[in-house]
Enzyme design. Sequence first.
Site, mmCIF file in Angstrom:
data_model
loop_
_atom_site.group_PDB
_atom_site.id
_atom_site.type_symbol
_atom_site.label_atom_id
_atom_site.label_comp_id
_atom_site.label_asym_id
_atom_site.label_seq_id
_atom_site.Cartn_x
_atom_site.Cartn_y
_atom_site.Cartn_z
ATOM 1 N N TYR A 132 0.854 -1.203 0.000
ATOM 2 C CA TYR A 132 0.000 0.000 0.000
ATOM 3 C C TYR A 132 0.878 1.236 0.000
ATOM 4 O O TYR A 132 2.081 1.166 0.306
ATOM 5 C CB TYR A 132 -0.952 0.003 1.203
ATOM 6 C CG TYR A 132 -0.287 0.285 2.534
ATOM 7 C CD1 TYR A 132 0.229 -0.750 3.317
ATOM 8 C CD2 TYR A 132 -0.175 1.592 3.009
ATOM 9 C CE1 TYR A 132 0.835 -0.485 4.531
ATOM 10 C CE2 TYR A 132 0.432 1.865 4.229
ATOM 11 C CZ TYR A 132 0.945 0.817 4.977
ATOM 12 O OH TYR A 132 1.548 1.083 6.178
ATOM 13 N N CYS A 133 0.245 2.378 -0.346
ATOM 14 C CA CYS A 133 0.993 3.632 -0.345
ATOM 15 C C CYS A 133 0.124 4.762 0.183
ATOM 16 O O CYS A 133 -0.509 4.602 1.219
ATOM 17 C CB CYS A 133 1.584 3.935 -1.723
ATOM 18 S SG CYS A 133 0.375 3.909 -3.057
ATOM 19 N N ARG A 134 0.120 5.914 -0.509
ATOM 20 C CA ARG A 134 -0.584 7.072 0.057
ATOM 21 C C ARG A 134 -2.081 7.067 -0.204
ATOM 22 O O ARG A 134 -2.846 7.602 0.583
ATOM 23 C CB ARG A 134 0.004 8.362 -0.515
ATOM 24 C CG ARG A 134 1.415 8.632 -0.025
ATOM 25 C CD ARG A 134 2.019 9.780 -0.808
ATOM 26 N NE ARG A 134 3.385 10.048 -0.377
ATOM 27 C CZ ARG A 134 4.285 10.689 -1.111
ATOM 28 N NH1 ARG A 134 3.960 11.116 -2.327
ATOM 29 N NH2 ARG A 134 5.495 10.892 -0.648
#
Lengths: 220, 220
Positions: free
Chosen positions: B177-179
């Site tokens: 996952y990221c932002r």
Amino acid sequence: MDIRTFKDKIYSELASISKAMGNPNRLEIIELLAQGPCSVEYIVSNTGLSVANASQHLQTLKSSRLVTSRKEGKYRFYSLANQNVYRVWSAMRELGISQNAEIGKLMSDFRESRHNLESLTTTQLLKRMENEDILILDVRPREEYESGHINTALSIPQNELIQKMKELPSDKEIVAYCRGPFCAMADDAVLMLQDHGYQASKLDAGFPDWKEAGHPVAQY
Amino acid sequence: MDIRTFKDKIYSELASISKAMGNPNRLEIIELLAQGPCSVEYIVSNTGLSVANASQHLQTLKSSRLVTSRKEGKYRFYSLANQNVYRVWSAMRELGISQNAEIGKLMSDFRESRHNLESLTTTQLLKRMENEDILILDVRPREEYESGHINTALSIPQNELIQKMKELPSDKEIVAYCRGPFCAMADDAVLMLQDHGYQASKLDAGFPDWKEAGHPVAQY
DNA sequence: CAATGATTCAATAAACTAATTGAATGTAAT
DNA sequence: ATTACATTCAATTAGTTTATTGAATCATTG
């Protein structure tokens, strides 16, 4: 397309939504449209804007896809494009209330000028409806009641309340509601009812909030 | 104060919040600040803005009370004023995705250029975590991981992944996952992992969405 | 205490936004 | 077909917002 270009485009599109909401008159129009579809004329008579100005703001909202319109005879009716528009508005309202001291002050001054009426939350109302016999009163203009209202509510627009008050049972407790926290119609109605000996209080949420929360609604 | 004056003031105050969000650069700053407190320098290096321009936008956000700042040594760290700011941003994002065809097209074109990676919803991930042994990978820059991350997540920033991939167990399925939905770091990481034979997929939400939903988070 | 680096402030030009006015369009009723 | 009415369009003026530039603060480091 590289990530920078992608982000630039995405954020520009989203900023155009926010720009469309970044005007006091357009926010007021959005809150009015949240009550149901409205003609330009209706918006004009409820906001004090000039016709051309209101129309222009509606075009702005339309080109940002926040509202849609349909023509019906002489009139053109505008509506919010979808429920997400109301969610943004209500999130923004909560942000303002939580963060902006000026808004807090305006609201509490206003409430004081209305003698600090007590208000019920939606949850409190639902709970009391289970055990007690409560009359829910919609004091918004008839048009708004007709395009959607709390399930069991009775309609007496605030400006007709003086004449129609006698129709109300004097033994039931009354809970009045209107458009939302920036609308004074329920406060005024409750004051008037209390002056005439009724047991009345107001709901702290407006019809669109009730609907957004998924509680039962009705319409003609 | 009459109701008209009251409404004019309230809507003006709320419009000023919306105006503050009505600029692409400021929206990007808000999304970055949602990951955790950032210095001006960090914002500059993650957005490509000039220092003076970024600072100016931060002043705008600050004077609308959307962000706060605290000084620490040479640096001044900016944060979102409260969780309501993120709620407005995410409601606006959902509105854009649901209503603005251009945003939909940009996102699907971008996803195609990344070979249409499959993604998991938060609910799907939580469910699979109950039964299976899944490695959650945070591919954001270290600073952002350190100011808050998904409870059991491991940090390997996307730009270090090539070197550190060997540290990952090859028998576990990986979810990166990221932002958030406009950030490509998780997509890039998943592509890279799959190229090297890992079983990897991405989470369709970013850390701030996970946190907003009330799921377990951790921080240093 | 001078140098460095992070950040803010002030001034400017270009671009955009708002309200007003009056004309234009389109629909419905007489 | 003429009139009345609801709405939109176009043009104008006043006001606001943006990015850029370069100078000014102000805390740390050498």
